[in-house]
Write a protein that holds these residues in place. Structure first.
Motif, PDB file in Angstrom:
ATOM      1  N   GLU A 186      34.490  18.833  22.684  1.00  0.00           N
ATOM      2  CA  GLU A 186      34.981  19.883  21.810  1.00  0.00           C
ATOM      3  C   GLU A 186      34.899  19.412  20.368  1.00  0.00           C
ATOM      4  O   GLU A 186      34.922  18.211  20.099  1.00  0.00           O
ATOM      5  N   ARG A 204      28.229  20.982  25.889  1.00  0.00           N
ATOM      6  CA  ARG A 204      28.417  20.798  27.325  1.00  0.00           C
ATOM      7  C   ARG A 204      27.189  20.152  27.953  1.00  0.00           C
ATOM      8  O   ARG A 204      26.062  20.326  27.471  1.00  0.00           O
ATOM      9  N   GLN A 259      21.552  27.003  23.206  1.00  0.00           N
ATOM     10  CA  GLN A 259      22.822  27.597  22.818  1.00  0.00           C
ATOM     11  C   GLN A 259      23.007  28.793  23.729  1.00  0.00           C
ATOM     12  O   GLN A 259      22.130  29.656  23.829  1.00  0.00           O
ATOM     13  N   GLN A 291      31.248  25.085  17.904  1.00  0.00           N
ATOM     14  CA  GLN A 291      31.047  25.335  19.332  1.00  0.00           C
ATOM     15  C   GLN A 291      31.164  24.021  20.095  1.00  0.00           C
ATOM     16  O   GLN A 291      30.869  22.947  19.557  1.00  0.00           O
ATOM     17  N   PRO A 292      31.577  24.085  21.363  1.00  0.00           N
ATOM     18  CA  PRO A 292      31.591  22.871  22.183  1.00  0.00           C
ATOM     19  C   PRO A 292      30.168  22.476  22.579  1.00  0.00           C
ATOM     20  O   PRO A 292      29.241  23.283  22.481  1.00  0.00           O
ATOM     21  N   ALA A 322      26.913  20.989  16.826  1.00  0.00           N
ATOM     22  CA  ALA A 322      27.935  21.796  17.504  1.00  0.00           C
ATOM     23  C   ALA A 322      29.164  21.956  16.610  1.00  0.00           C
ATOM     24  O   ALA A 322      29.741  23.050  16.528  1.00  0.00           O
ATOM     25  N   ALA A 340      28.298  28.046  23.303  1.00  0.00           N
ATOM     26  CA  ALA A 340      28.305  26.589  23.393  1.00  0.00           C
ATOM     27  C   ALA A 340      26.892  26.043  23.250  1.00  0.00           C
ATOM     28  O   ALA A 340      25.913  26.736  23.511  1.00  0.00           O
ATOM     29  N   GLU A 374      32.347  18.139  28.746  1.00  0.00           N
ATOM     30  CA  GLU A 374      32.356  18.922  27.505  1.00  0.00           C
ATOM     31  C   GLU A 374      32.922  18.085  26.374  1.00  0.00           C
ATOM     32  O   GLU A 374      33.879  17.342  26.544  1.00  0.00           O
TER      33      GLU A 374
END
Length: 164
Positions: free
Chosen positions: A157, A124, A83, A121-122, A116, A87, A155
């Motif tokens: 989302e 990635r 983290q 949070q996204p 996530a 993200a 990514e």
């Protein structure tokens, strides 16, 4: 998941080093396109690349989770997640070639998506260009955010609420 047992994640230990190096060679050797090298040269180059990857991950993301993927108690892969900067980052996910295509990677990725989403949070990742795993990432809703060198940034989302 498998005829041999349940999927589990456990923290890497020093005893996993030989497995992790063998996994790196099985996954990255073909990606590097170094088939024309003699075995000793290839092995040395893969040793250097493995050490560089390990050092980069551990120094760049000291709080990352370094985990071994097991099926029925047997090591079949590894996953590194951090983290950082708001993200979740999937730094590495790798499975031995004979364990690919069995839903293991997809299941682990869906689990990361749930984590996530819960954290709002996204998620990635970077994938080597032309890596077949890119199709899986796209199926799971990852979108391209850029290309740099030999890697595509992607990514996901938090759209879990919209999908369910």
């Amino acid at each position: 998941m498998s005829e041999r047992g349940a999927l589990a994640l456990r923290s890497e230990t020093a005893a996993d080093r030989a497995f992790l190096r063998a996994l790196f060679g099985a996954v990255r050797g073909p990606e590097l396109g170094l088939g024309g090298l003699d075995a000793a040269t290839l092995d040395t180059l893969l040793d250097l690349q493995f050490a560089a990857q390990q050092q980069s991950f551990r120094h760049g993301y000291p709080q990352a989770r370094f985990e071994v993927i097991e099926v029925g108690g047997a090591a079949v892969g590894r996953m590194v997640v951090a983290q950082h900067a708001g993200a979740f980052l999937l730094l590495d996910i790798a499975l031995l070639p004979e364990w690919r295509g069995r839903g293991i990677g997809g299941g682990l990725l869906r689990g990361l998506q749930q984590q996530a989403a819960a954290a709002r949070q996204p998620l990635r990742l970077n994938v080597v260009l032309n890596n077949p795993a890119e199709a899986l990432y796209r199926r799971l809703g990852f979108k391209e955010t850029g290309v740099s060198g030999m890697h595509r940034a992607m990514e996901w989302e938090n759209t879990m609420g919209e999908q369910q």
